[in-house]
Structures are given as C-alpha cells and as structure tokens.
Scaffold this motif. Structure first.
Motif, PDB file in Angstrom:
ATOM      1  N   ARG A  61       0.783  -1.232   0.155  1.00 39.60           N
ATOM      2  CA  ARG A  61      -0.030  -0.091   0.038  1.00 39.60           C
ATOM      3  C   ARG A  61       0.929   1.268  -0.091  1.00 39.60           C
ATOM      4  N   GLN A  62       2.254   1.104  -0.264  1.00 38.73           N
ATOM      5  CA  GLN A  62       3.019   2.370  -0.226  1.00 38.73           C
ATOM      6  C   GLN A  62       2.668   3.287  -1.380  1.00 38.73           C
ATOM      7  N   GLY A  63       2.321   4.283  -0.674  1.00 44.90           N
ATOM      8  CA  GLY A  63       2.148   5.804  -1.561  1.00 44.90           C
ATOM      9  C   GLY A  63       0.725   5.698  -1.809  1.00 44.90           C
ATOM     10  N   ASN A  64      -0.205   4.789  -1.500  1.00 43.80           N
ATOM     11  CA  ASN A  64      -1.651   4.597  -2.045  1.00 43.80           C
ATOM     12  C   ASN A  64      -2.116   6.118  -1.340  1.00 43.80           C
ATOM     13  N   GLU A  65      -3.484   6.199  -2.000  1.00 46.10           N
ATOM     14  CA  GLU A  65      -4.120   7.442  -1.852  1.00 46.10           C
ATOM     15  C   GLU A  65      -5.460   7.089  -1.574  1.00 46.10           C
ATOM     16  N   LEU A  66      -6.386   7.736  -0.778  1.00 43.55           N
ATOM     17  CA  LEU A  66      -7.715   7.405  -0.827  1.00 43.55           C
ATOM     18  C   LEU A  66      -8.222   8.273  -1.997  1.00 43.55           C
ATOM     19  N   ILE A  73      -8.157   8.522  10.569  1.00 46.41           N
ATOM     20  CA  ILE A  73      -7.478   9.140   9.350  1.00 46.41           C
ATOM     21  C   ILE A  73      -8.310   8.882   8.184  1.00 46.41           C
ATOM     22  N   ARG A 117     -10.500  11.861   5.937  1.00 46.18           N
ATOM     23  CA  ARG A 117     -10.090  11.888   4.771  1.00 46.18           C
ATOM     24  C   ARG A 117     -11.353  11.803   3.712  1.00 46.18           C
ATOM     25  N   THR A 163      -1.569  10.242  13.839  1.00 50.03           N
ATOM     26  CA  THR A 163      -0.403   9.363  13.317  1.00 50.03           C
ATOM     27  C   THR A 163       0.948   9.357  14.293  1.00 50.03           C
ATOM     28  N   GLU A 190       0.997  11.871   1.887  1.00 50.22           N
ATOM     29  CA  GLU A 190      -0.695  11.317   2.248  1.00 50.22           C
ATOM     30  C   GLU A 190      -0.708  10.456   3.465  1.00 50.22           C
ATOM     31  N   LEU A 191      -1.249  10.838   4.588  1.00 49.52           N
ATOM     32  CA  LEU A 191      -1.234  10.136   5.789  1.00 49.52           C
ATOM     33  C   LEU A 191      -2.310   8.687   5.686  1.00 49.52           C
ATOM     34  N   TYR A 192      -3.176   8.696   4.803  1.00 49.12           N
ATOM     35  CA  TYR A 192      -3.955   7.636   4.585  1.00 49.12           C
ATOM     36  C   TYR A 192      -3.045   6.727   3.577  1.00 49.12           C
ATOM     37  N   SER A 193      -2.029   6.291   3.957  1.00 49.43           N
ATOM     38  CA  SER A 193      -1.256   5.449   3.148  1.00 49.43           C
ATOM     39  C   SER A 193      -0.282   4.847   3.852  1.00 49.43           C
ATOM     40  N   LYS A 194       0.514   3.858   3.394  1.00 48.77           N
ATOM     41  CA  LYS A 194       1.826   3.302   4.110  1.00 48.77           C
ATOM     42  C   LYS A 194       2.733   4.372   4.364  1.00 48.77           C
ATOM     43  N   ASP A 195       2.714   5.547   3.702  1.00 50.08           N
ATOM     44  CA  ASP A 195       3.715   6.635   3.778  1.00 50.08           C
ATOM     45  C   ASP A 195       3.521   7.272   5.148  1.00 50.08           C
ATOM     46  N   ARG A 196       2.539   6.850   5.819  1.00 50.98           N
ATOM     47  CA  ARG A 196       2.180   7.572   7.123  1.00 50.98           C
ATOM     48  C   ARG A 196       3.354   7.301   7.909  1.00 50.98           C
TER      49      ARG A 196
END
Lengths: 317, 135
Positions: free
Chosen positions: A3-8, A37, A41, A134, B80-86
């Motif tokens: 899910r790296q870099g995934n966005e809603l 979160i 969002r 977070t 983006e906080l709703y992602s693994k990058d959080r």
C-alpha cells in the motif's frame, strides 16, 4: 509494501453520505487511528466533490442567463432582414429580467443546500487530528481505539455565550462598546498508551467579539465588529504508578499534579493564540484564526504536552 | 525442526521506544538490516533522490524505513497520511521533534519486562472524570 504511496481516491467516496451526516451532528466514536484518518479524509473528499459539483451547477445557471442576455443583442439585427425575426430578440429580451431573478434564486438555493449538507471549517480539524493520531499511533496499545467527540458548529451562537460585558475606549469617535465571550469545546477524547498511561485531551475555541459603536470622520455612526480567538489544548495524563516513579522535582507552575492510588495525574495546557505567536497573521475581522497554525507545528506542540508529563516520571528500575 | 526466525531490527514508538516485534522478511539493500514488511519500502517510490541515492531507485531496491527516510526529499506536507507512507511522515516528524524539543524517551529494553506487552486494552474507560477539565 503493497500500500506504499496509496491514496484514498475520490471514486471510493462518491455516494457515501455517512461521513457527511456525522459531521453535521458532530460525532462521538471510538476508532483505531487509521480508521479515524480514513474517516477525516473521506469527509474532506466528500466536501471537495460536492463543492466541485456546486460550482459547476452555478456556472451552468449563469452561463444560460448570459446566453439569454447576449442573445437579445445578437438577434436584434435580424429584425432588419425580416419583421418575422422580431420575435427572437423580443422573447429573449422579455426573459432577461425573470432570468436574472431565477438565476439569483437558484444560486442562493444551491449555496444554501451545500451549506446545509456540509459543515464548514472541517479541513483544519481533519489535518490537525490526522497528524496527531499518526504521531501517537505507535504508542497506543495494539488495536487500541481512540475515543473522540467533536462539535464542528459555529462558536458564536447563543448557547456558547458565557459572558457579556461593557467595553470602553479612549479612541476618538467612540460612543459605546460591548464584549461578548464565547466558548466551544471543538473536541475531546481519550486513548490508552502502550505503557498503560491514559491520555485525555480537550481542544477548545474561545472567542471574544467586540462590538463598537463609533462616529466616523464624516459624523456618520457606524458599528464595527472585531474578534479575537484563542485555542487552549489541554492534556490530562494518568501515568501508572506500577511502571513509573515520580521525579523529585515537578514544576507545578507549568504542570498541575495530583495522585491517586494507581496513577500520577498530570494536567498541562497549551494555548494557541495567533495574535501572540504570529501577529502579522492576525486579522481582527476574522472570527476564527485556527488555520493560521501549521499542521506540523500544531501536532508537535501537542505532542510536547505529553512529553512534558513524561518528563515528571522515570520508569521503575 | 523449527525454522529459526529473525526479528525486525527497526523500532516503534515515540515515548516508550520498543523493538519491532514482527519477524524480519527482507534485508535492506543499503544497511543490510533485517526488517519486516511494515518497515520495508520500495526505493522506486523515493521522490527526488540525490545522485548517490539514485542507484537504489534505479535498481528497484528495498530499503528499511531509516534508509528510505534519509533519501526521501519530500516535505511532510506532501505526504498522504492515509497510506503506508504515514510511517515515513511519522519518522520525519519524530526527527524534527527530537531536533526542536528537549524530549523524554524511554527505551523499553532498558527496563526488562516492565514494558512487556500488556492486556489492559479492554479496561480503558474514556468516560472517566471529564470534569477534571472544568477546573
């Protein structure tokens, strides 16, 4: 890593009115940080989509009106070709005034419907609390939930009025003045840390509205409204005695401290006041000034309150 | 015969810092640290890597979160906080917090079993003493 870099994305939230409904009632729930979160969002994305739709609709309304208005002038020369064409500019001309009224009414109704469906001023809340949650996410117990209650209505309303007093000033032209003080708890909640410490937090908006009646240089009377808002964020932290011992010196000027059988209980507060901290961004004519604080700054300052509580104890050896 | 498992060598937590409890599944291509999938990041996701780091991006390397954060030039506002990058955002903010504030950190391993996983999660009652704030 999946899910790296995934966005809603927006598509996921079209037609899901639940978040919107929650916003209007205010919400009170327990969720894991990641679910909060996602919720924040979703609320922001839903509002963005609806705002886009609203703007398009209003544009369409005025585009049609403009078409009628311009059409009146464009079709006028046609009457020179044949009197039969006279009907066109006449009809369009007759539609201009009612068209203007209809366009104004439809714009008003579209804006009103949007305001009714979507709470204003949620973006800052979503940003601040997403950041805060977070930061503490890894300090919570596994699968532990954060309880959060929020009230996103306006602060300046009758039910939030806490004090009303007269105001005087030496400035020229001053006739009379009044100050109204309002207070609204924007949100409060709690969570349980990994080390069994309990955190309670409360975020409040305090607004002073100053109403000044004065005489201008032309001699005409006018009323001015000025605002000043401050945002106290209070943390109460209960640190378990079975895991920590109290440090010999606790600065009770900054920290309120009591203890019970099982916990050391600390209370610390941080008042966000844009006039004091960032005066060039302060605008006395704006009711709210919370958005003047950057998300990073806000979240680190709040985290520092927890840090301050921890600075009073040491883990038991 | 049981296979020997290696623990992830990354850490979690801001105040009570603990070793990650997950099993390591990946080795960081830069520092060779064993990490779990939560703490592993694809180098090809790095935005604006420096010249010396571009090779990891080019080779589609897998990096641990510490090396990834070191290379990742994004500002926190752009994550983006709703992602693994959080977790990348969190690590960057923790670095900032440590740089800007005198901070308290307790390393769990320094205190034996004191911070062992507890099971009090269901005892948490958030209705407790709301009036404390009234004073």
């Amino acid at each position: 890593m999946d899910r790296q870099g995934n966005e809603l994305n927006k598509e996921q939230y079209i037609g899901a009115p639940i978040e919107r409904a929650h916003l209007h009632r205010g919400f009170n729930s327990k969720k894991t940080p990641v679910k909060w979160i996602r919720f924040f969002r979703a609320c922001v994305v839903q509002r963005e989509i609806a705002e886009e739709k609203k703007k398009k609709k209003i544009k369409k309304i005025w585009f049609i009106f403009l078409g009628i208005f311009i059409g009146t002038f464009i079709t006028s020369p046609l009457t020179n070709i044949s009197p039969v064409f006279k009907i066109l500019p006449t009809t369009l001309g007759m539609l201009v005034f009612p068209g203007l009224i209809v366009a104004i009414i439809m714009t008003y109704r579209t804006n009103k419907k949007f305001k009714k469906n979507f709470a204003e001023g949620f973006d800052f809340f979503a940003d601040y609390f997403s950041a805060l949650f977070t930061l503490i996410e890894e300090d919570l117990q596994v699968e532990s939930k954060i309880a959060l209650e929020a009230n996103l209505k306006h602060t300046i309303t009758k039910e939030n009025l806490i004090k009303n007093e007269a105001y005087t000033s030496e400035t020229s032209g001053f006739i009379k003045g009044e100050e109204e003080h309002y207070e609204r708890v924007i949100s409060k909640g709690s969570c349980l840390f990994y080390d069994e410490s309990l955190i309670f937090f409360q975020f409040t908006e305090r607004t002073r509205k100053r109403i000044i009646l004065k005489r201008g240089s032309s001699g005409k009377r006018k009323t001015k409204y000025k605002y000043r808002a401050a945002y106290p964020f209070t943390i109460k932290m209960k640190i378990p005695k079975n895991k920590y011992q109290l440090n010999p010196s606790v600065d009770t000027k900054e920290i309120s401290f009591v203890e019970d059988d099982a916990y050391y209980v600390f209370k610390v507060s941080r008042k966000f006041d844009v006039k004091k901290e960032n005066p060039e961004q302060y605008n006395p004519y704006n009711e709210s000034s919370i958005t003047a604080f950057a998300v990073d700054y806000f979240s680190l300052e709040v985290i520092n309150l927890i840090n301050t509580c921890y600075s009073c104890v040491t883990p038991s050896a | 015969m049981e296979e020997k498992t290696t623990r992830c060598e990354e850490f979690t937590g801001l105040f009570v810092v603990r070793n990650c409890e997950n099993n390591a599944t990946i080795v960081c291509d830069k520092c060779k640290k064993n990490v779990c999938s939560t703490h592993a990041f694809k180098a090809n996701q790095i935005v604006n890597p420096g010249k010396e780091h571009a090779v990891y991006k080019k080779n589609n390397s897998i990096l641990c979160i510490s090396c990834f954060v070191e290379f990742d030039a994004r500002l926190t506002n752009d994550i983006e906080l709703y992602s693994k990058d959080r977790s990348v955002w969190r690590r960057k903010m923790i670095h900032r917090f440590h740089a800007e504030y005198p901070y308290m950190v307790f390393l769990a391993e320094d205190y034996g079993s004191l911070f062992d996983r507890s099971s009090t999660v269901f005892l948490h009652d958030d209705s407790d003493e709301g009036s404390y704030f009234d004073s």
